[in-house]
Scaffold this active site. Structure first.
Site, PDB file in Angstrom:
ATOM      1  N   ARG A 107      -5.886  25.072 -33.673  1.00  0.00           N
ATOM      2  CA  ARG A 107      -5.586  24.520 -35.257  1.00  0.00           C
ATOM      3  C   ARG A 107      -6.325  24.342 -35.513  1.00  0.00           C
ATOM      4  NH1 ARG A 107      -1.556  19.136 -35.575  1.00  0.00           N
ATOM      5  NH2 ARG A 107      -3.927  18.510 -34.347  1.00  0.00           N
ATOM      6  N   THR A 111      -4.357  23.526 -42.464  1.00  0.00           N
ATOM      7  CA  THR A 111      -2.977  24.249 -42.746  1.00  0.00           C
ATOM      8  C   THR A 111      -2.539  23.558 -41.413  1.00  0.00           C
ATOM      9  OG1 THR A 111      -3.167  26.117 -41.352  1.00  0.00           O
ATOM     10  CG2 THR A 111      -4.219  26.197 -43.665  1.00  0.00           C
ATOM     11  N   ASP A 203      -6.295  13.330 -28.916  1.00  0.00           N
ATOM     12  CA  ASP A 203      -6.820  14.538 -28.806  1.00  0.00           C
ATOM     13  C   ASP A 203      -7.189  14.805 -27.472  1.00  0.00           C
ATOM     14  OD1 ASP A 203      -8.454  17.015 -28.516  1.00  0.00           O
ATOM     15  OD2 ASP A 203      -8.356  16.942 -30.580  1.00  0.00           O
ATOM     16  N   ASP A 206     -10.716  16.414 -26.307  1.00  0.00           N
ATOM     17  CA  ASP A 206     -10.938  15.818 -26.764  1.00  0.00           C
ATOM     18  C   ASP A 206     -11.872  14.571 -25.366  1.00  0.00           C
ATOM     19  OD1 ASP A 206     -12.887  16.928 -28.819  1.00  0.00           O
ATOM     20  OD2 ASP A 206     -11.599  15.531 -29.937  1.00  0.00           O
TER      21      ASP A 206
HETATM   22  N1  URA Z   1      -3.114  18.555 -29.474  1.00  0.00           N
HETATM   23  C1  URA Z   1      -3.765  17.308 -29.389  1.00  0.00           C
HETATM   24  O1  URA Z   1      -4.787  17.101 -28.462  1.00  0.00           O
HETATM   25  N2  URA Z   1      -2.959  16.142 -29.879  1.00  0.00           N
HETATM   26  C2  URA Z   1      -1.977  15.609 -30.277  1.00  0.00           C
HETATM   27  O2  URA Z   1      -2.109  15.110 -30.432  1.00  0.00           O
HETATM   28  C3  URA Z   1      -1.217  17.001 -31.124  1.00  0.00           C
HETATM   29  C4  URA Z   1      -1.776  17.926 -30.699  1.00  0.00           C
END
Ligand code: URA
Length: 212
Positions: A107, A111, A203, A206
């Protein structure tokens, strides 16, 4: 369980219990990884509940009987790199004969649009039920783009399995792909200004791989 024909939220106590640990910021990577696969296994149970079966004859040690087995199309499981890979073992522990395809999608943090950088999908996707794995259905843009890639490669039947969804993500995927069934453990309140699901779990990549 909250169920429409296109969205299933699995509210089973085991799923919700494990999800709470995933959400907890104190849960370490080693446990997070295990829990993500365990939840995915339970979601896969729901995602595969309409696989067609056929009768066939077997003999138990006691007598002959008509048994059932899965018939027709087989499964292809397609994790979206990188966080979707953290769900793969959960599916394969239930559907060990599934073929595996990978879609590399990240991502753009400015954007929030998806950028595809890799794709390696089974050649016979048209003959398989595809399960796309993407743990966080946030804006829905990367999941929808991954589903585009799977369909362009021939898939006729696609189920999206995610762990946490947000309403905009569910809406976007269903706008782009009205035929796709979404199976998840929760639909959270919404997104923050950075596009993270709230309350969410942070995330997922992560937390799975310990990169932060
Ligand atoms: N991707 C993620 O890892 N966590 C989110 O909250 C949104 C997208």
């Amino acid at each position: 369980m909250i169920e429409t024909h296109r969205l299933t939220v699995v509210e089973h106590p085991l799923v919700q219990h494990k999800l709470s640990y995933l959400r907890d910021k104190e849960t370490p990577t080693v446990h997070f990884r295990k829990l993500a696969n365990e939840i995915t296994l339970l979601l896969t149970y729901e995602a595969t509940k309409d696989l067609p079966t056929e009768d066939y004859e077997i003999e138990t040690p006691l007598e002959e009987m008509t048994a059932q087995r899965i018939s027709g199309k087989k499964v292809a499981v397609c994790p979206v790199l990188r966080a979707g890979v953290g769900m793969l073992d959960g599916v394969l522990s239930l559907v060990s004969s599934a073929r595996v395809g990978f879609i590399g999608m990240y991502r753009d943090e400015e954007t929030l649009e998806p950028v595809q950088y890799y794709s390696k999908l089974p050649a016979d996707l048209a003959d398989r039920d595809a399960i796309v794995l993407d743990p966080m259905l946030a804006t829905g843009h990367s999941s929808a783009a991954a589903i585009d890639a799977v369909k362009e490669a021939g898939a006729q039947s696609v189920t999206l399995v995610c762990i946490v969804a947000a309403p905009p993500g569910v809406e976007h995927v269903h706008e782009q792909h009205p035929d796709v069934h979404i199976v998840c453990a929760a639909v959270d309140r919404g997104l923050d200004e950075r596009g993270y699901i709230v309350p969410g779990l942070g995330d997922a990549g992560d937390r799975l791989y310990g990169t932060k």
